[in-house]
Scaffold this motif. Structure first.
Motif, PDB file in Angstrom:
ATOM      1  N   ASN A   1      62.389  46.836   1.322  1.00  0.00           N
ATOM      2  CA  ASN A   1      62.477  48.402   2.181  1.00  0.00           C
ATOM      3  C   ASN A   1      63.916  48.309   1.766  1.00  0.00           C
ATOM      4  OD1 ASN A   1      60.018  49.979   1.736  1.00  0.00           O
ATOM      5  ND2 ASN A   1      59.542  48.415   1.999  1.00  0.00           N
TER       6      ASN A   1
ATOM      7  N   ILE B   1      66.328  56.263   8.802  1.00  0.00           N
ATOM      8  CA  ILE B   1      65.456  57.445   9.734  1.00  0.00           C
ATOM      9  C   ILE B   1      66.325  58.724  10.172  1.00  0.00           C
ATOM     10  CG2 ILE B   1      64.030  58.526  11.643  1.00  0.00           C
ATOM     11  CD1 ILE B   1      63.631  54.566  11.417  1.00  0.00           C
TER      12      ILE B   1
ATOM     13  N   ARG C   1      54.835  53.903   2.503  1.00  0.00           N
ATOM     14  CA  ARG C   1      55.388  54.076   3.128  1.00  0.00           C
ATOM     15  C   ARG C   1      54.285  53.673   4.820  1.00  0.00           C
ATOM     16  NH1 ARG C   1      53.050  58.341   0.776  1.00  0.00           N
ATOM     17  NH2 ARG C   1      51.229  58.360   0.961  1.00  0.00           N
ATOM     18  N   ARG C   2      53.176  53.010   4.468  1.00  0.00           N
ATOM     19  CA  ARG C   2      52.502  52.035   5.427  1.00  0.00           C
ATOM     20  C   ARG C   2      53.624  50.531   6.197  1.00  0.00           C
ATOM     21  NH1 ARG C   2      49.925  47.222   5.883  1.00  0.00           N
ATOM     22  NH2 ARG C   2      48.623  46.665   7.879  1.00  0.00           N
ATOM     23  N   THR C   3      53.782  50.209   5.421  1.00  0.00           N
ATOM     24  CA  THR C   3      55.086  49.319   5.980  1.00  0.00           C
ATOM     25  C   THR C   3      56.181  49.563   6.134  1.00  0.00           C
ATOM     26  OG1 THR C   3      54.607  47.642   3.836  1.00  0.00           O
ATOM     27  CG2 THR C   3      56.858  47.727   4.854  1.00  0.00           C
ATOM     28  N   ARG C   4      56.366  50.708   6.381  1.00  0.00           N
ATOM     29  CA  ARG C   4      57.451  51.312   6.863  1.00  0.00           C
ATOM     30  C   ARG C   4      57.288  51.995   8.321  1.00  0.00           C
ATOM     31  NH1 ARG C   4      61.445  54.440   1.605  1.00  0.00           N
ATOM     32  NH2 ARG C   4      61.981  53.040   0.856  1.00  0.00           N
ATOM     33  N   LYS C   5      55.973  52.307   8.287  1.00  0.00           N
ATOM     34  CA  LYS C   5      55.679  52.544   9.292  1.00  0.00           C
ATOM     35  C   LYS C   5      55.835  51.504  10.061  1.00  0.00           C
ATOM     36  CE  LYS C   5      52.028  55.728  11.708  1.00  0.00           C
ATOM     37  NZ  LYS C   5      51.562  54.524  12.584  1.00  0.00           N
ATOM     38  N   LEU C   6      55.307  50.695  10.159  1.00  0.00           N
ATOM     39  CA  LEU C   6      54.850  49.024  10.723  1.00  0.00           C
ATOM     40  C   LEU C   6      56.574  48.529  11.477  1.00  0.00           C
ATOM     41  CD1 LEU C   6      52.315  47.694   8.691  1.00  0.00           C
ATOM     42  CD2 LEU C   6      52.324  48.384  11.038  1.00  0.00           C
TER      43      LEU C   6
ATOM     44  N   GLU D   1      60.058  64.092  17.290  1.00  0.00           N
ATOM     45  CA  GLU D   1      59.130  63.616  16.457  1.00  0.00           C
ATOM     46  C   GLU D   1      59.203  62.359  16.372  1.00  0.00           C
ATOM     47  OE1 GLU D   1      57.292  62.507  12.003  1.00  0.00           O
ATOM     48  OE2 GLU D   1      58.842  64.049  11.986  1.00  0.00           O
ATOM     49  N   TYR D   2      60.463  61.292  15.990  1.00  0.00           N
ATOM     50  CA  TYR D   2      61.389  59.995  17.454  1.00  0.00           C
ATOM     51  C   TYR D   2      62.012  60.210  18.206  1.00  0.00           C
ATOM     52  CZ  TYR D   2      60.247  59.488  11.525  1.00  0.00           C
ATOM     53  OH  TYR D   2      59.406  59.509  10.945  1.00  0.00           O
TER      54      TYR D   2
ATOM     55  N   ARG E   1      59.172  50.108  11.406  1.00  0.00           N
ATOM     56  CA  ARG E   1      59.846  51.199  12.502  1.00  0.00           C
ATOM     57  C   ARG E   1      59.264  51.174  13.920  1.00  0.00           C
ATOM     58  NH1 ARG E   1      60.576  57.123   9.193  1.00  0.00           N
ATOM     59  NH2 ARG E   1      62.470  55.863   7.423  1.00  0.00           N
ATOM     60  N   GLU E   2      57.943  51.156  14.089  1.00  0.00           N
ATOM     61  CA  GLU E   2      57.275  50.668  15.148  1.00  0.00           C
ATOM     62  C   GLU E   2      57.504  49.280  16.084  1.00  0.00           C
ATOM     63  OE1 GLU E   2      52.882  51.454  13.874  1.00  0.00           O
ATOM     64  OE2 GLU E   2      53.518  53.621  14.033  1.00  0.00           O
TER      65      GLU E   2
END
Length: 198
Positions: free
Chosen positions: A52, A63, A11-16, A96-97, A18-19
């Motif tokens: 991923n 997403i 989840r952390r990797t995917r969040k980074l 949200e996005y 995406r950002e």
């Protein structure tokens, strides 16, 4: 006990990622964003990216597909409250996005993604119309464009109203179009022949 740690890391990797994607689209435009640039910005290895996602398109699609799955989860045929919930859920997701969607649908965004969004929304609405309707397929296509343009307007104006309100306004516009189109009389189709051909 290792599974939750692994899930957290994913989840952390995917969040980074995406950002990083959002920031790079805002800076360079979608077409000029590379996987290398995404991983460098996110400070994530290429191997982690490819564990991923296949490519930057799949990152975006995941997403959007999550949003469409949630929207489909609100579908209950014939129930107006369910239809409203579907569109509110979709606009909540866009909210949200909002940076991602603003980047993808803005001037530096992606024509591929805008077409993908219109196609997915047309597929979502198509089953609600008879296949023998006048101009088959036209109404889902036009309705999907209405929702995409509502999103673009909303994001361009920095989301001046809550997600539920823009969802309701867009659904009202769509409802007016549906009312108009369902009153169209059936017309026989004739194919126009190009000039000079018999």
């Amino acid at each position: 006990m290792s599974q939750p740690t692994g899930d957290l890391r994913v989840r952390r990797t995917r969040k980074l990622l995406r950002e990083a994607l959002i920031a790079l689209i805002e800076e360079r435009g979608f077409d000029r964003v590379t996987v290398g640039a995404i991983t460098e910005r996110a400070m994530v290895s290429r191997a982690a990216f490819y564990r991923n996602y296949r490519d930057k398109y799949q990152l975006v699609e995941q997403i959007f597909d999550e949003a469409m799955a949630e929207v489909r989860g609100h579908v209950a045929d014939g129930d107006p409250d369910s239809r409203r919930a579907r569109w509110v859920a979709f606009f909540d997701h866009v909210d949200e996005y909002h940076r991602l969607y603003a980047a993808l649908l803005g001037a530096r965004g992606s024509a591929w993604f805008a077409a993908r969004m219109r196609s997915a929304l047309a597929e979502l609405t198509a089953p609600h119309f008879a296949p023998d309707a006048p101009v088959p397929g036209l109404l889902p296509s036009v309705l999907s464009a209405v929702f995409v343009e509502s999103i673009v307007w909303w994001l361009d104006h920095d989301r001046p109203v809550p997600a539920a309100e823009i969802a309701d306004r867009s659904a009202d516009l769509a409802g007016a179009m549906i009312t108009e189109a369902t009153g169209w009389p059936p017309r026989p189709w004739s194919r126009r022949r190009p000039a000079g051909k018999k």
